[in-house]
Scaffold this active site. Structure first.
Site, short mmCIF file in Angstrom:
data_model
loop_
_atom_site.label_atom_id
_atom_site.label_comp_id
_atom_site.label_asym_id
_atom_site.label_seq_id
_atom_site.Cartn_x
_atom_site.Cartn_y
_atom_site.Cartn_z
N ASN A 147 0.98 -1.29 -0.10
CA ASN A 147 0.13 -0.07 0.13
C ASN A 147 0.72 1.28 -0.09
O ASN A 147 2.23 1.04 -0.13
CB ASN A 147 -0.85 -0.21 1.24
CG ASN A 147 -0.23 0.04 2.41
OD1 ASN A 147 0.45 1.06 3.01
ND2 ASN A 147 -0.43 -1.22 3.12
N ASP A 158 -4.35 -6.02 5.22
CA ASP A 158 -5.30 -6.89 5.83
C ASP A 158 -5.56 -8.13 5.37
O ASP A 158 -5.94 -9.12 5.96
CB ASP A 158 -6.86 -6.12 5.34
CG ASP A 158 -7.04 -4.68 6.17
OD1 ASP A 158 -6.46 -4.69 7.31
OD2 ASP A 158 -7.57 -3.91 5.61
N LYS A 184 8.66 -17.73 -9.44
CA LYS A 184 7.81 -16.56 -10.09
C LYS A 184 6.94 -17.25 -10.98
O LYS A 184 7.12 -18.14 -11.87
CB LYS A 184 8.99 -15.88 -10.98
CG LYS A 184 8.62 -14.67 -11.67
CD LYS A 184 9.59 -14.06 -12.41
CE LYS A 184 8.85 -12.92 -13.30
NZ LYS A 184 9.79 -12.37 -14.39
N ASP A 200 -4.58 -9.29 13.01
CA ASP A 200 -4.61 -7.87 13.58
C ASP A 200 -3.81 -7.52 14.73
O ASP A 200 -4.09 -7.70 15.67
CB ASP A 200 -6.15 -7.34 13.91
CG ASP A 200 -6.25 -5.98 13.88
OD1 ASP A 200 -5.36 -4.97 14.64
OD2 ASP A 200 -7.36 -5.44 13.43
N ILE A 201 -2.77 -6.69 14.25
CA ILE A 201 -1.64 -6.56 15.32
C ILE A 201 -2.03 -5.58 16.43
O ILE A 201 -1.89 -5.81 17.81
CB ILE A 201 -0.37 -5.88 14.87
CG1 ILE A 201 0.13 -6.94 13.90
CG2 ILE A 201 0.90 -5.55 15.92
CD1 ILE A 201 1.18 -6.42 12.49
N LYS A 240 -11.15 -2.50 18.17
CA LYS A 240 -9.87 -3.09 18.34
C LYS A 240 -9.43 -3.12 19.83
O LYS A 240 -8.37 -3.61 20.20
CB LYS A 240 -8.76 -1.96 17.63
CG LYS A 240 -9.21 -1.86 16.09
CD LYS A 240 -8.33 -2.55 15.20
CE LYS A 240 -8.64 -2.19 13.74
NZ LYS A 240 -7.58 -3.05 13.00
N1 CTP Z 1 -3.86 -2.68 12.19
C1 CTP Z 1 -3.07 -3.80 12.70
N2 CTP Z 1 -3.05 -4.98 12.06
C2 CTP Z 1 -3.88 -5.09 11.04
C3 CTP Z 1 -4.73 -4.00 10.43
C4 CTP Z 1 -4.53 -2.73 11.27
O1 CTP Z 1 -2.53 -3.55 13.68
N3 CTP Z 1 -3.73 -6.28 10.54
C5 CTP Z 1 -3.73 -1.40 12.96
C6 CTP Z 1 -3.05 -0.27 12.26
O2 CTP Z 1 -1.85 -0.15 12.51
C7 CTP Z 1 -3.97 0.89 12.76
C8 CTP Z 1 -5.50 0.25 13.13
O3 CTP Z 1 -5.17 -0.99 13.12
O4 CTP Z 1 -3.51 1.20 13.98
C9 CTP Z 1 -6.38 0.59 12.19
O5 CTP Z 1 -6.01 0.34 10.74
P1 CTP Z 1 -6.88 0.72 9.46
O6 CTP Z 1 -6.18 0.21 8.27
O7 CTP Z 1 -7.66 2.12 9.52
O8 CTP Z 1 -8.23 -0.57 9.80
P2 CTP Z 1 -8.14 -1.80 9.39
O9 CTP Z 1 -8.39 -2.55 10.79
O10 CTP Z 1 -7.46 -2.27 8.42
O11 CTP Z 1 -10.05 -1.87 9.07
P3 CTP Z 1 -10.48 -1.07 7.45
O12 CTP Z 1 -9.34 -1.33 6.49
O13 CTP Z 1 -11.49 -2.09 7.22
O14 CTP Z 1 -10.94 0.33 7.62
#
Ligand code: CTP
Length: 406
Positions: free
Chosen positions: A209, A277, A287, A306-307, A343
């Site tokens: 990203n 995600d 490859k 989700d960390i 979260k």
């Molecule tokens: N985050 C994380 N691990 C993931 C996804 C997100 O730790 N796998 C953390 C990001 O570092 C941030 C928060 O969760 O602090 C929210 O990230 P965001 O991208 O806004 O949300 P998502 O959980 O990815 O939800 P969505 O993309 O559906 O809005």
């Protein structure tokens, strides 16, 4: 923050003077009032107009002292300040200060003051090493003048060595310390995630990203400046490693989760990474080739850990303060409030990442801090700030909440 503090910034004639508009901006972002005095030589490197624009005040130079003395005397100028900051401080102005010479507005203000003085020297390495400069500095330090830097590095003259003016954030941090806003997180451990993650498709391709890592890196630097023992777990970025921070470089979300787990225990966790995600369920070992006539490949994705949620639910290993970020393009605050609950984190920093706003990869950020106060959701709308200023404000807020270990 430096709310209400009055700083008289004296800009003398070194190439580093070009950094002073940024210094003024950064001090003002922290709530200080900055009034600038520009020496004749300083005006060769930065214009009065640019300093006046960023300080939103007139710039005081020798022309002023000759013509409008009655309006604001040089004594008043230095008495009206809480701190006099000379940046850059050339070998010449340091010599004049040591000798008590007052032959222009800047040196007159410095001689007339009863306030504390800080200097940020900037000069060529040979001038810095010269016995005269070192003796002058010893004299000034003996009088209680505080020195910020200089640091080692490339010089405008092409040489390498000591004499480069400290970077603007380090000067701002020194001013913070001066006003008792210094190492307020000493003895605390902080964990920060930053940057994107890369999720392999095959050995040469990945999903990623647009996150630059600027915000997360700036937060790690700001927490470290406040004295926290900081670990930065970062996905691939081009951002320089912040000083005094332990940096752990990772590629994928799963690597990041493992590295975060290793960095515990921590008092503070700030998750600023844009973690992917999803990852490819089964990355190819070799490859993927196009092959004539063969169908385009289909990627099957599975959800990544989700960390942030994992850290917030880590039981007795849970950091005392867990801060998340919410990258949103619509209904920024409402979505972020819901995300904080989902979260399980304490605070969430909501930011608008719509392409029109230019947050991803850009230098500025407009955020809302969402926290709980007495069981109620509290939303603070912060003005548009540089990512560094957002980082410092957040670190300040964290220090207000947790403070140092006594
Ligand atoms: N985050 C994380 N691990 C993931 C996804 C997100 O730790 N796998 C953390 C990001 O570092 C941030 C928060 O969760 O602090 C929210 O990230 P965001 O991208 O806004 O949300 P998502 O959980 O990815 O939800 P969505 O993309 O559906 O809005």
């Amino acid at each position: 923050m430096l709310d209400g503090k009055r700083i008289l910034l004296i800009v003398s004639g070194g190439i580093a003077a070009y950094k002073t508009p940024e210094l003024v901006r950064r001090l003002r972002e922290r709530g200080a009032t900055v009034r600038c005095v520009l020496t004749r030589a300083g005006s060769q490197f930065v214009t009065p107009l640019s300093l006046s624009a960023v300080s939103e005040d007139k710039v005081y130079d020798d022309l002023f002292s000759l013509t409008v003395e009655s309006e604001m005397g040089h004594i008043q100028l230095s008495r009206d300040a809480d701190l006099l900051l000379v940046a850059p401080a050339t070998a010449n102005i340091l010599a004049k200060m040591a000798a008590g010479i007052a032959d222009d507005l800047a040196t007159t203000a410095l001689l007339a003051t009863d306030k504390r003085v800080m200097v940020a020297p900037a000069m060529n390495v040979r001038m810095w090493e010269h016995a005269a400069t070192q003796a002058n500095l010893a004299t000034l330090e003996g009088r209680g003048i505080e020195r910020i830097g200089p640091v080692e590095g490339d010089m405008a003259c092409g040489e390498w060595g000591f004499g480069r003016m400290s970077d603007v954030p380090d000067i701002v941090a020194a001013v913070d310390s001066f006003f008792g806003r210094g190492r307020r997180l000493a003895g605390r451990r902080a964990l920060v995630t930053s940057g994107p993650t890369h999720e392999a498709i095959d050995p040469v391709r990945y999903l990623a990203n647009r996150s630059s890592g600027k915000q997360g890196h700036a937060i790690a630097a700001a927490l470290a400046r406040l004295g926290a023992e900081t670990t930065l777990v970062t996905g691939p970025t081009h951002e320089p490693e912040p000083p005094s921070v332990t940096v752990v470089r990772v590629e994928s979300a799963r690597d990041m989760r493992r590295a975060c787990d290793k960095a515990l225990p921590a008092d503070i966790a700030v998750c600023a990474a844009a973690v992917a995600d999803w990852r490819v369920a089964e990355p190819a070992g070799a490859k993927i080739k196009k092959g004539k006539g063969s169908a385009s490949p289909t990627l099957t994705l599975v959800e990544n850990p989700d960390i942030l949620a994992t850290l917030a639910a880590s039981g007795n290993r849970r950091p005392r303060l867990v801060v998340g970020f919410a990258a949103e393009t619509d209904d920024v605050v409402a979505n972020a409030i819901a995300k904080r609950v989902a979260k399980g984190c304490d605070w969430i920093v909501a930011n608008d990442v719509s392409p029109a706003v230019g947050t991803f990869g850009g230098d500025a950020n407009t955020v809302h801090l969402i926290a709980m106060a007495n069981g109620e959701v509290e939303v603070e709308d912060w003005p548009r700030l540089s990512k560094q200023a957002v980082a410092e404000r957040l670190a300040d807020r964290i220090a207000d909440t947790l403070g140092a270990v006594s």
